[in-house]
Design a protein around this motif. Structure first.
Motif, PDB file in Angstrom:
ATOM      1  N   ARG A  19       0.834  -1.211   0.000  1.00 26.94           N
ATOM      2  CA  ARG A  19       0.000   0.000   0.000  1.00 26.94           C
ATOM      3  C   ARG A  19       0.865   1.256   0.000  1.00 26.94           C
ATOM      4  NH1 ARG A  19      -2.854  -3.466   3.313  1.00 26.94           N
ATOM      5  NH2 ARG A  19      -1.952  -2.607   5.226  1.00 26.94           N
ATOM      6  N   VAL A  20       2.039   1.182   0.642  1.00 24.47           N
ATOM      7  CA  VAL A  20       2.955   2.320   0.597  1.00 24.47           C
ATOM      8  C   VAL A  20       3.358   2.615  -0.837  1.00 24.47           C
ATOM      9  CG1 VAL A  20       5.332   3.010   1.129  1.00 24.47           C
ATOM     10  CG2 VAL A  20       3.854   2.174   2.939  1.00 24.47           C
ATOM     11  N   LEU A  21       3.787   1.583  -1.560  1.00 33.68           N
ATOM     12  CA  LEU A  21       4.232   1.790  -2.943  1.00 33.68           C
ATOM     13  C   LEU A  21       3.069   2.221  -3.831  1.00 33.68           C
ATOM     14  CD1 LEU A  21       6.448   1.711  -5.006  1.00 33.68           C
ATOM     15  CD2 LEU A  21       6.075  -0.748  -5.288  1.00 33.68           C
ATOM     16  N   ALA A  22       1.886   1.616  -3.639  1.00 27.51           N
ATOM     17  CA  ALA A  22       0.726   2.007  -4.445  1.00 27.51           C
ATOM     18  C   ALA A  22       0.380   3.472  -4.202  1.00 27.51           C
ATOM     19  CB  ALA A  22      -0.464   1.106  -4.107  1.00 27.51           C
ATOM     20  N   ASN A  23       0.416   3.921  -2.987  1.00 27.93           N
ATOM     21  CA  ASN A  23       0.124   5.329  -2.692  1.00 27.93           C
ATOM     22  C   ASN A  23       1.129   6.252  -3.356  1.00 27.93           C
ATOM     23  OD1 ASN A  23      -2.230   5.258  -1.121  1.00 27.93           O
ATOM     24  ND2 ASN A  23      -1.090   4.702   0.723  1.00 27.93           N
ATOM     25  N   LEU A  24       2.408   5.874  -3.308  1.00 31.63           N
ATOM     26  CA  LEU A  24       3.437   6.723  -3.909  1.00 31.63           C
ATOM     27  C   LEU A  24       3.284   6.784  -5.428  1.00 31.63           C
ATOM     28  CD1 LEU A  24       6.599   5.725  -1.819  1.00 31.63           C
ATOM     29  CD2 LEU A  24       5.204   7.780  -1.612  1.00 31.63           C
ATOM     30  N   VAL A  25       2.988   5.634  -6.071  1.00 31.15           N
ATOM     31  CA  VAL A  25       2.828   5.623  -7.528  1.00 31.15           C
ATOM     32  C   VAL A  25       1.610   6.437  -7.938  1.00 31.15           C
ATOM     33  CG1 VAL A  25       2.360   4.141  -9.521  1.00 31.15           C
ATOM     34  CG2 VAL A  25       4.047   3.440  -7.813  1.00 31.15           C
ATOM     35  N   LEU A  26       0.474   6.212  -7.283  1.00 29.00           N
ATOM     36  CA  LEU A  26      -0.725   6.981  -7.616  1.00 29.00           C
ATOM     37  C   LEU A  26      -0.528   8.464  -7.342  1.00 29.00           C
ATOM     38  CD1 LEU A  26      -3.511   4.585  -6.266  1.00 29.00           C
ATOM     39  CD2 LEU A  26      -2.932   5.059  -8.655  1.00 29.00           C
ATOM     40  N   ASN A  27       0.180   8.794  -6.263  1.00 26.46           N
ATOM     41  CA  ASN A  27       0.445  10.202  -5.951  1.00 26.46           C
ATOM     42  C   ASN A  27       1.303  10.843  -7.030  1.00 26.46           C
ATOM     43  OD1 ASN A  27       0.358  12.371  -3.671  1.00 26.46           O
ATOM     44  ND2 ASN A  27       2.518  12.276  -4.242  1.00 26.46           N
ATOM     45  N   ALA A  28       2.322  10.086  -7.501  1.00 28.06           N
ATOM     46  CA  ALA A  28       3.181  10.614  -8.559  1.00 28.06           C
ATOM     47  C   ALA A  28       2.410  10.767  -9.859  1.00 28.06           C
ATOM     48  CB  ALA A  28       4.375   9.688  -8.755  1.00 28.06           C
ATOM     49  N   ALA A  29       1.536   9.804 -10.168  1.00 29.65           N
ATOM     50  CA  ALA A  29       0.770   9.883 -11.410  1.00 29.65           C
ATOM     51  C   ALA A  29      -0.239  11.014 -11.381  1.00 29.65           C
ATOM     52  CB  ALA A  29       0.051   8.552 -11.660  1.00 29.65           C
ATOM     53  N   GLU A  30      -0.808  11.277 -10.226  1.00 31.42           N
ATOM     54  CA  GLU A  30      -1.859  12.287 -10.129  1.00 31.42           C
ATOM     55  C   GLU A  30      -1.295  13.694 -10.022  1.00 31.42           C
ATOM     56  OE1 GLU A  30      -5.846  13.227  -7.452  1.00 31.42           O
ATOM     57  OE2 GLU A  30      -4.659  11.411  -7.127  1.00 31.42           O
ATOM     58  N   HIS A  31      -0.201  13.861  -9.294  1.00 29.18           N
ATOM     59  CA  HIS A  31       0.332  15.202  -9.046  1.00 29.18           C
ATOM     60  C   HIS A  31       1.647  15.463  -9.768  1.00 29.18           C
ATOM     61  CE1 HIS A  31      -2.723  15.323  -5.976  1.00 29.18           C
ATOM     62  NE2 HIS A  31      -2.179  14.302  -5.326  1.00 29.18           N
ATOM     63  N   GLY A  32       2.206  14.428 -10.399  1.00 32.03           N
ATOM     64  CA  GLY A  32       3.475  14.597 -11.094  1.00 32.03           C
ATOM     65  C   GLY A  32       3.283  14.813 -12.581  1.00 32.03           C
ATOM     66  N   GLY A  33       4.199  14.254 -13.363  1.00 33.91           N
ATOM     67  CA  GLY A  33       4.145  14.439 -14.806  1.00 33.91           C
ATOM     68  C   GLY A  33       3.533  13.246 -15.508  1.00 33.91           C
ATOM     69  N   ARG A  34       4.090  12.958 -16.673  1.00 35.11           N
ATOM     70  CA  ARG A  34       3.522  11.900 -17.495  1.00 35.11           C
ATOM     71  C   ARG A  34       4.272  10.581 -17.321  1.00 35.11           C
ATOM     72  NH1 ARG A  34      -1.131  13.813 -18.444  1.00 35.11           N
ATOM     73  NH2 ARG A  34      -1.359  12.263 -20.116  1.00 35.11           N
ATOM     74  N   GLN A  35       5.487  10.622 -16.761  1.00 34.58           N
ATOM     75  CA  GLN A  35       6.284   9.399 -16.641  1.00 34.58           C
ATOM     76  C   GLN A  35       6.601   9.136 -15.167  1.00 34.58           C
ATOM     77  OE1 GLN A  35       9.750   9.966 -19.068  1.00 34.58           O
ATOM     78  NE2 GLN A  35       8.637   9.721 -20.996  1.00 34.58           N
ATOM     79  N   VAL A  36       6.394   7.893 -14.751  1.00 38.83           N
ATOM     80  CA  VAL A  36       6.668   7.477 -13.379  1.00 38.83           C
ATOM     81  C   VAL A  36       7.667   6.317 -13.424  1.00 38.83           C
ATOM     82  CG1 VAL A  36       5.720   6.585 -11.221  1.00 38.83           C
ATOM     83  CG2 VAL A  36       4.370   8.176 -12.624  1.00 38.83           C
ATOM     84  N   ILE A  37       8.720   6.401 -12.632  1.00 34.76           N
ATOM     85  CA  ILE A  37       9.740   5.354 -12.565  1.00 34.76           C
ATOM     86  C   ILE A  37       9.818   4.853 -11.133  1.00 34.76           C
ATOM     87  CG2 ILE A  37      12.177   4.789 -12.869  1.00 34.76           C
ATOM     88  CD1 ILE A  37      12.362   7.011 -14.933  1.00 34.76           C
ATOM     89  N   VAL A  38       9.702   3.535 -10.979  1.00 30.63           N
ATOM     90  CA  VAL A  38       9.879   2.899  -9.670  1.00 30.63           C
ATOM     91  C   VAL A  38      11.236   2.211  -9.684  1.00 30.63           C
ATOM     92  CG1 VAL A  38       8.998   1.187  -8.047  1.00 30.63           C
ATOM     93  CG2 VAL A  38       7.399   2.582  -9.399  1.00 30.63           C
ATOM     94  N   ARG A  39      12.105   2.617  -8.792  1.00 33.81           N
ATOM     95  CA  ARG A  39      13.472   2.094  -8.766  1.00 33.81           C
ATOM     96  C   ARG A  39      13.702   1.348  -7.452  1.00 33.81           C
ATOM     97  NH1 ARG A  39      15.526   6.387  -9.685  1.00 33.81           N
ATOM     98  NH2 ARG A  39      15.798   6.215 -11.949  1.00 33.81           N
ATOM     99  N   VAL A  40      14.283   0.155  -7.540  1.00 35.53           N
ATOM    100  CA  VAL A  40      14.597  -0.658  -6.363  1.00 35.53           C
ATOM    101  C   VAL A  40      16.101  -0.827  -6.287  1.00 35.53           C
ATOM    102  CG1 VAL A  40      14.274  -2.864  -5.205  1.00 35.53           C
ATOM    103  CG2 VAL A  40      12.399  -1.883  -6.545  1.00 35.53           C
ATOM    104  N   HIS A  41      16.700  -0.467  -5.154  1.00 35.87           N
ATOM    105  CA  HIS A  41      18.133  -0.699  -4.953  1.00 35.87           C
ATOM    106  C   HIS A  41      18.404  -0.781  -3.457  1.00 35.87           C
ATOM    107  CE1 HIS A  41      18.774   3.539  -3.772  1.00 35.87           C
ATOM    108  NE2 HIS A  41      17.882   3.801  -4.702  1.00 35.87           N
ATOM    109  N   GLY A  42      19.274  -1.719  -3.083  1.00 39.32           N
ATOM    110  CA  GLY A  42      19.568  -1.917  -1.669  1.00 39.32           C
ATOM    111  C   GLY A  42      18.304  -2.311  -0.926  1.00 39.32           C
ATOM    112  N   THR A  43      18.005  -1.573   0.136  1.00 40.74           N
ATOM    113  CA  THR A  43      16.736  -1.760   0.857  1.00 40.74           C
ATOM    114  C   THR A  43      15.850  -0.534   0.667  1.00 40.74           C
ATOM    115  OG1 THR A  43      17.726  -0.867   2.888  1.00 40.74           O
ATOM    116  CG2 THR A  43      17.789  -3.257   2.591  1.00 40.74           C
ATOM    117  N   CYS A  44      16.007   0.130  -0.477  1.00 37.10           N
ATOM    118  CA  CYS A  44      15.254   1.348  -0.769  1.00 37.10           C
ATOM    119  C   CYS A  44      14.349   1.144  -1.975  1.00 37.10           C
ATOM    120  CB  CYS A  44      16.197   2.522  -1.053  1.00 37.10           C
ATOM    121  SG  CYS A  44      17.245   2.990   0.338  1.00 37.10           S
TER     122      CYS A  44
END
Length: 451
Positions: free
Chosen positions: A345-370
């Motif tokens: 739910r944390v990741l879903a909220n961040l993606v939807l927040n970026a899509a709604e209030h950000g631009g046209r492209q959303v990138i989810v990056r995974v590295h380390g424990t981040c």
């Protein structure tokens, strides 16, 4: 100008010390008055004359006693020209100096029977004030009856009172200065304890109460009142929690029915409502997340890359339908320990927040424990980056959404012991980084560089 806060040091330490000091002064003065009151008056010989007289008595070659004046003796005679004395050794030999009053002529022949005595005189110059002492001088052990420099007994009583009472006064003052702060500190130790207990009270740790038996009875009503206030707050919070949970559950059913109907619709207008229905679904889930925050779920090992791909796959149709793109970039990463549903739910909220209030492209990056969610939108101003985590907070008043997403993200990450950071994306948008603590037993990864 702020008013200075009152302190217990003044009423509990300083005031008692002042009261004790005044009490001791009054007691000392009263003792002096009593001593003077019981004094019957008259004059007496200062005791220092008897040892000076003993130092002037010597023996000749036949063992007879004679007087040989010393400089100290002569100095005393200048202050008391009428001084006299009679000295008698252990064999009954006697020697005298000066004019012995007739009243003491008979006593001078029996000094060995009176080894110690003090007699006062009526007047300073009548020669009747005497002392009888035993002293050792050049002629051996002597009994001295002497009249020398005289003084008023009233002043001597005052001096004696000071000599006796001043050490007692100093000792009591010292004990009071040392003992009073220690006693007060121990008496208020319970207050410090409940202060530490009060620091443990927070919104996430309800049910904590202050120990009422640890404080003095004078402070116990305050502690009881605080505990009763905490009871009322917990009760109100529980009612609010039940209301949110009930409302969210009631919303899920009609939203689910609406979503099914929209998915089954043939016309493009109905299908275009899918994004709004997804937003309603997210809002209902966020309300349920507020309820879920109260109880910790079972923690398990989470592979962040798998979780990120799964969440993005679920959200991709909605984002593509609204004209946005989303991608997942996986770099070297490590597993974490947490609640899978909450992290999703944390990741879903961040993606939807970026899509709604950000631009046209959303990138989810995974590295380390981040996990990082990056967009190419206008970004988040630096002075707003702390405020956007507050509940119901929006950057712009007309924005859609309830303003709960980032607040729920913050609460979940705090519960997992992680950290949320808002940075500037390389392309000018916003980059939100969620850092989780490493899995127990796994070496921590290197800290990624700031964007």
């Amino acid at each position: 100008m702020s008013r200075r806060r009152p302190t217990l040091k003044w009423p509990l330490i300083i005031k008692p010390l002042i009261l004790h000091l005044l009490t001791l002064i009054v007691a000392l003065s009263a003792l002096l008055v009593v001593l003077v009151r019981f004094d019957s008056g008259g004059y007496y010989t200062i005791q220092t004359f008897a040892p000076l007289a003993a130092d002037t008595v010597h023996r000749d070659s036949h063992g007879a006693l004679y007087v040989k004046r010393t400089p100290e003796f002569d100095a005393l005679l200048k202050a008391a020209p009428g001084a006299w004395f009679v000295a008698e050794d252990e064999r009954g030999q006697r020697v005298s100096f000066g004019q012995v009053p007739a009243a003491y002529a008979s006593l001078a022949t029996a000094l060995r029977g009176v080894p110690f005595g003090d007699l006062r005189g009526r007047d300073a110059g009548d020669g009747l004030a005497i002392v009888i002492r035993e002293h050792t001088g050049p002629a051996g052990k002597l009994t001295i009856m002497a009249h020398g420099e005289v003084d008023s007994l009233t002043w001597q009583m005052a001096l004696a009172a000071h000599i006796i009472t001043l050490p007692i006064f100093a000792l009591l003052a010292l004990v009071t200065l040392i003992a009073t702060p220690i006693i007060v500190r121990k008496a208020l130790a319970g207050v410090e304890r409940i202060a530490q207990e009060a620091k443990n009270i927070s919104a996430s740790r309800r049910g904590v109460r202050l120990t009422e038996t640890a404080v003095p009875v004078e402070i116990a009503p305050l502690v009881t009142a605080v505990n009763e206030a905490l009871d009322r707050l917990d009760e109100g919070h529980e009612r609010q929690r039940r209301f949110i949970a009930a409302a969210a559950h009631e919303l899920r059913t009609p939203i689910a029915i609406l979503r099914v109907k929209i998915d089954a619709a043939d016309d493009a207008t109905s299908r275009s409502l899918a994004v709004e229905v997804a937003r309603l679904t997210t809002l209902a889930e966020q309300l349920l997340d507020l309820h879920r925050m109260e109880a910790s779920g079972q923690k398990e090992t989470i592979q962040l890359a798998r979780l990120a791909k799964r969440v993005v796959a679920d959200l991709a149709p909605l984002l593509i339908q609204s004209g946005r793109t989303v991608a997942v970039v996986v770099e070297p990463h490590q597993p974490i320990q947490g609640e899978t549903g909450a992290v999703e739910r944390v990741l879903a909220n961040l993606v939807l927040n970026a899509a709604e209030h950000g631009g046209r492209q959303v990138i989810v990056r995974v590295h380390g424990t981040c996990i990082e969610v990056e967009d190419d939108g206008p970004g988040i101003p630096v002075d707003e980056r702390e405020r956007v985590f507050e509940p119901f907070q929006r950057l712009r008043p007309r924005q859609t959404g309830a303003g709960l997403g980032l607040n729920l993200v913050q609460q979940v990450i705090d519960r997992h012991g992680g950290r949320v950071t808002i940075l500037d994306a390389p392309g000018g948008g916003a980059l939100i980084r969620v850092a989780f603590p490493p899995h127990p037993g796994v070496a921590p990864p290197p800290v990624p560089p700031a964007a």
